[in-house]
Design an enzyme around this catalytic site. Structure first.
Site, PDB file in Angstrom:
ATOM      1  N   SER A 132     -44.252   5.311 -26.537  1.00  0.00           N
ATOM      2  CA  SER A 132     -43.452   5.365 -25.349  1.00  0.00           C
ATOM      3  C   SER A 132     -42.776   3.939 -25.132  1.00  0.00           C
ATOM      4  O   SER A 132     -42.017   3.354 -25.974  1.00  0.00           O
ATOM      5  CB  SER A 132     -44.289   6.036 -24.059  1.00  0.00           C
ATOM      6  N   ASP A 286     -41.151  16.627 -26.847  1.00  0.00           N
ATOM      7  CA  ASP A 286     -41.046  15.678 -25.956  1.00  0.00           C
ATOM      8  C   ASP A 286     -39.677  15.816 -25.035  1.00  0.00           C
ATOM      9  O   ASP A 286     -38.572  16.037 -25.837  1.00  0.00           O
ATOM     10  CB  ASP A 286     -40.885  14.170 -26.618  1.00  0.00           C
ATOM     11  N   HIS A 318     -44.364  14.751 -24.049  1.00  0.00           N
ATOM     12  CA  HIS A 318     -44.625  13.343 -24.508  1.00  0.00           C
ATOM     13  C   HIS A 318     -45.997  12.808 -24.804  1.00  0.00           C
ATOM     14  O   HIS A 318     -46.224  11.903 -25.102  1.00  0.00           O
ATOM     15  CB  HIS A 318     -44.027  12.574 -23.228  1.00  0.00           C
TER      16      HIS A 318
END
Length: 343
Positions: A132, A286, A318
């Protein structure tokens, strides 16, 4: 260098940020695992993600795993704005009433590099691994310091924040700052309603369509969707400082490897600077770091020693890139990173 409990502080001094603003006495919190070998070539840099501190991502560091502290010297630098490194919550003494400045990924990686060089004499990094916001930092490392980074694993991240991703973050900000506690650009008290609303917004984006369609939350013992949302998301950010979250959102939204003097906004030129072996591991489902961004980047990594796109085949959105309790996704990431380190 100072010691603060289970982590240490690198005192970076007065740092001129990309914005031109000087941040007085900037502090980088970090923790190390394992031992630096004599050749200083067993280094793994593992930056933190949104809202996370080093203790939140230690699960991936384990004996026999990809990030094995018996083989590697692993450094977790805490991203600015996470409450340990310089953040709105701990910088009033340095900044007074001045607003907390935008600290870009370029700023963060520059200080992280200083830590490695000045504190440990490190010239080569075997791997930069990140998920991320950590993945975006890994990309910045590989782009800005190509002679230093030998391998990079970008997990559910991208070279720049896409417009779609930025819109998601606008929704998060709107939910948080709608709380009455937000006044004149900062919070006067803990915005409990805003933090709950933020969690509900995150719940829809962080997980996938398939996750909710198939009621996958039942596998974790929840009896209803409302129970899952209330337990997993209403309090997901309650333990974090709201001003800190806004500071990291600003970093995230402004993320772009090419947004610096060296590349002048030319993304093709920035990605062509990468020399490392690089693996892009988007989550197949995601919803905000879309795999198509990585697919487009792959063809621009023309000078990388190798570049591979390995989407994580998961319905966990995600969260597939941070699979603390998802064995299949965890095994996929460990295998991919182990293969990269052996290359």
């Amino acid at each position: 260098m100072a010691n603060s409990g289970d982590y240490q502080i690198f005192e970076a001094g007065d740092v001129t940020l990309q914005s031109g603003r000087v941040f007085p006495s900037l502090r980088l919190a970090y923790k190390t695992y394992g031992a630096l070998n004599a050749a200083k070539d067993n280094v793994i840099v593992y930056p933190t993600s949104f809202g996370a501190q080093h203790s939140d991502i230690e699960w991936l560091i384990e004996r026999g795993g990809a990030l094995d502290p018996e083989r590697y010297f692993i450094v977790i630098p805490n991203l600015f704005g996470n409450g340990l490194s310089s953040s709105p919550s701990n910088s009033r003494g340095q900044l007074g009433e001045a607003p907390f400045p935008l600290i870009s990924y370029h700023d963060a990686v520059a200080v992280q590099r200083r830590l490695l060089v000045e504190q440990f004499g490190i010239a080569k990094i075997a791997l930069v691994y990140g998920w991320s916001m950590g993945g975006m930092q890994a990309y910045h490392w590989a782009t800005c310091h190509p002679d230093m980074v030998e391998r990079a694993a970008v997990v559910c991240g991208s070279a720049r924040c896409s417009p779609y991703n930025a819109v998601f973050l606008e929704a998060v900000k709107a939910a948080l700052t709608a709380d009455p506690a937000f006044e004149d650009g900062r919070f006067t008290r803990k915005p409990e309603a805003g933090l709950r609303a933020m969690g509900r917004v995150y719940a829809g984006w962080a997980m996938s369509y398939e996750f909710y369609r198939d009621e996958t939350w039942r596998e974790s013992g929840f009896g209803s969707l409302e129970d899952y949302l209330a337990v997993s998301w209403d309090m997901a950010f309650a333990h974090r400082d709201a001003d800190n979250l806004l500071a990291q959102i600003a970093t995230w939204q402004n993320g772009d490897v090419s947004r610096c003097a060296a590349f002048a906004g030319d993304l093709d030129r920035a990605l062509a600077a990468v020399r490392a072996r690089i693996v892009l591991m988007p989550g197949q489902t995601d919803r905000y770091f879309d795999w198509r961004d990585n697919e487009a980047e792959l063809g621009r990594l023309v000078n990388a020693r190798s570049a591979e796109l390995r989407p994580i085949p998961s319905i966990h959105g995600h969260r597939a890139g941070n699979p603390i309790r998802i064995p299949a996704d965890r095994a996929f990431i460990n295998a991919a990173v182990s293969s990269l380190l052996q290359s």
